[in-house]
Design a protein around this motif. Structure first.
Motif, mmCIF file in Angstrom:
data_model
loop_
_atom_site.group_PDB
_atom_site.id
_atom_site.type_symbol
_atom_site.label_atom_id
_atom_site.label_comp_id
_atom_site.label_asym_id
_atom_site.label_seq_id
_atom_site.Cartn_x
_atom_site.Cartn_y
_atom_site.Cartn_z
ATOM 1 N N LEU A 121 0.917 -1.349 -0.145
ATOM 2 C CA LEU A 121 -0.020 0.029 0.023
ATOM 3 C C LEU A 121 0.682 1.156 0.033
ATOM 4 N N ARG A 122 0.530 2.122 -0.930
ATOM 5 C CA ARG A 122 1.197 3.398 -0.911
ATOM 6 C C ARG A 122 0.492 4.695 -0.981
ATOM 7 N N PRO A 123 0.188 5.062 0.498
ATOM 8 C CA PRO A 123 -0.553 6.388 0.823
ATOM 9 C C PRO A 123 0.366 7.340 0.377
ATOM 10 N N ARG A 124 -0.377 8.656 -0.054
ATOM 11 C CA ARG A 124 0.437 9.996 -0.127
ATOM 12 C C ARG A 124 1.186 10.336 0.868
ATOM 13 N N ARG A 125 0.438 10.330 2.041
ATOM 14 C CA ARG A 125 1.540 10.745 3.192
ATOM 15 C C ARG A 125 1.024 9.718 4.517
ATOM 16 N N LEU A 126 1.646 9.719 5.555
ATOM 17 C CA LEU A 126 1.601 8.551 6.666
ATOM 18 C C LEU A 126 1.837 9.234 7.582
ATOM 19 N N VAL A 127 0.930 9.136 8.908
ATOM 20 C CA VAL A 127 1.308 9.206 10.232
ATOM 21 C C VAL A 127 1.124 8.274 11.005
ATOM 22 N N VAL A 199 7.862 7.145 1.623
ATOM 23 C CA VAL A 199 6.683 7.904 1.907
ATOM 24 C C VAL A 199 6.836 8.957 2.950
ATOM 25 N N PRO A 200 6.635 10.229 2.680
ATOM 26 C CA PRO A 200 6.582 11.239 3.770
ATOM 27 C C PRO A 200 5.652 10.908 4.948
ATOM 28 N N THR A 201 6.445 10.758 6.219
ATOM 29 C CA THR A 201 6.001 10.223 7.280
ATOM 30 C C THR A 201 6.100 11.335 8.535
ATOM 31 N N MET A 202 5.044 11.312 9.503
ATOM 32 C CA MET A 202 5.284 11.848 10.561
ATOM 33 C C MET A 202 5.139 10.853 11.773
ATOM 34 N N SER A 214 10.635 3.833 21.332
ATOM 35 C CA SER A 214 11.001 5.160 21.309
ATOM 36 C C SER A 214 10.536 5.825 20.026
ATOM 37 N N ALA A 215 9.597 6.756 19.961
ATOM 38 C CA ALA A 215 9.061 7.274 18.694
ATOM 39 C C ALA A 215 10.277 8.123 18.033
ATOM 40 N N PRO A 216 10.927 8.772 18.688
ATOM 41 C CA PRO A 216 12.081 9.563 18.023
ATOM 42 C C PRO A 216 13.097 8.627 17.202
ATOM 43 N N LEU A 217 13.539 7.205 17.695
ATOM 44 C CA LEU A 217 14.189 6.302 17.182
ATOM 45 C C LEU A 217 13.571 5.739 15.918
ATOM 46 N N LEU A 218 11.987 5.602 15.944
ATOM 47 C CA LEU A 218 11.507 5.195 14.727
ATOM 48 C C LEU A 218 11.441 6.165 13.734
ATOM 49 N N ALA A 219 11.302 7.436 14.136
ATOM 50 C CA ALA A 219 11.707 8.334 12.841
ATOM 51 C C ALA A 219 12.781 8.474 12.207
#
Length: 255
Positions: A121-127, A199-202, A214-219
């Motif tokens: 799956l390829r969304p435009r953007r992902l959160v 994919v641009p991700t937040m 860790s969310a920062p490590l995931l980023a």
């Protein structure tokens, strides 16, 4: 809360999912995936996040996973093959004929969203919200925690680490038999494939939320991701208006 409509959409095996929608039907679609033992109303609608996206012009699509919310909760083990949650969302995307959409998930919804990317799956953007690197890599310990909570549901006392999970499950009307079957359906994540997807991700997480690592490590480990922080713990961050504001800002930047 903006006005919403709810449809019941049949999956490939006959199980029906409740799918809530709000916002203009001709707006850019956004799929929002809720967390474990929760539902679309609690995660996305009650505290205004879906309403903010709708007011910004988005078509907000909020399915409720099988064994959650108003969706069917079969007690047949055959209804819970490996990665059934991701398979259901792929089927829903096909039924709704979505080909240009955004995707966001909280906690289990975030892990499901990541799994969907590894399945093509390829969304435009992902959160990915309420999720960290350890939760993406392996959910085994977290899954066992919730299985233990289900098994202890009739005897757990305040002070037990499972107490709040049991209380939340009961307030949400979760069928424990169906939930236990669902927890055992989660497949492994192809982490290497995920880190190579562009994919641009937040990565959006509460300041005091380390429930899934860790969310920062995931980023840091994803190709085109950045970390954004909002107030709150894993449970309280979904009540923060900052969550909806961050979604509107990030998805809006993609236009």
């Amino acid at each position: 809360m903006s006005d919403s409509i709810t449809a019941r959409i049949t999956m490939a095996d006959g199980v029906q999912l409740a799918v809530h929608e709000t916002g203009p039907v001709d707006g850019t679609p956004i799929i929002l995936l809720h967390g474990l033992f929760s539902n679309a109303v609690t995660n996305w609608m009650k505290y205004g996040h879906a309403g903010k996206l709708a007011e910004a012009g988005y078509r907000v699509i909020m399915p409720e996973f099988r064994a959650h919310g108003e969706s069917d909760a079969p007690q047949d083990p055959a209804a819970y093959p490996v990665d059934i949650l991701a398979q259901d969302i792929l089927h829903l995307v096909d039924i709704l004929a979505l080909d240009d959409f955004d995707l966001a998930g909280f906690s289990l919804g975030a892990r499901t969203a990541a799994k969907l990317l590894t399945m093509g799956l390829r969304p435009r953007r992902l959160v990915l919200s309420g999720m960290g690197w350890e939760g993406i890599q392996g959910w085994g310990n977290r899954r066992q925690f919730f299985i233990d909570a289900i098994d202890k549901r009739d005897n757990v006392k305040r002070g037990d680490p499972h107490f709040f999970a049991v209380a939340f499950m009961k307030t949400q009307g979760i069928d424990p038999i169906a939930a236990r079957l669902l927890l055992n359906s989660f497949g492994d994540m192809d982490v290497e494939a995920l880190t190579e997807i562009d994919v641009p991700t937040m990565i959006l997480c509460g300041k005091d939320d380390q429930d899934n690592g860790s969310a920062p490590l995931l980023a840091q480990n994803l190709m085109q991701a950045h970390y954004a922080e909002i107030p709150g713990t894993h449970m309280s961050s979904v009540t923060e208006g900052a969550l909806g504001d961050a979604l509107v800002q990030f998805f809006g930047s993609g236009h």
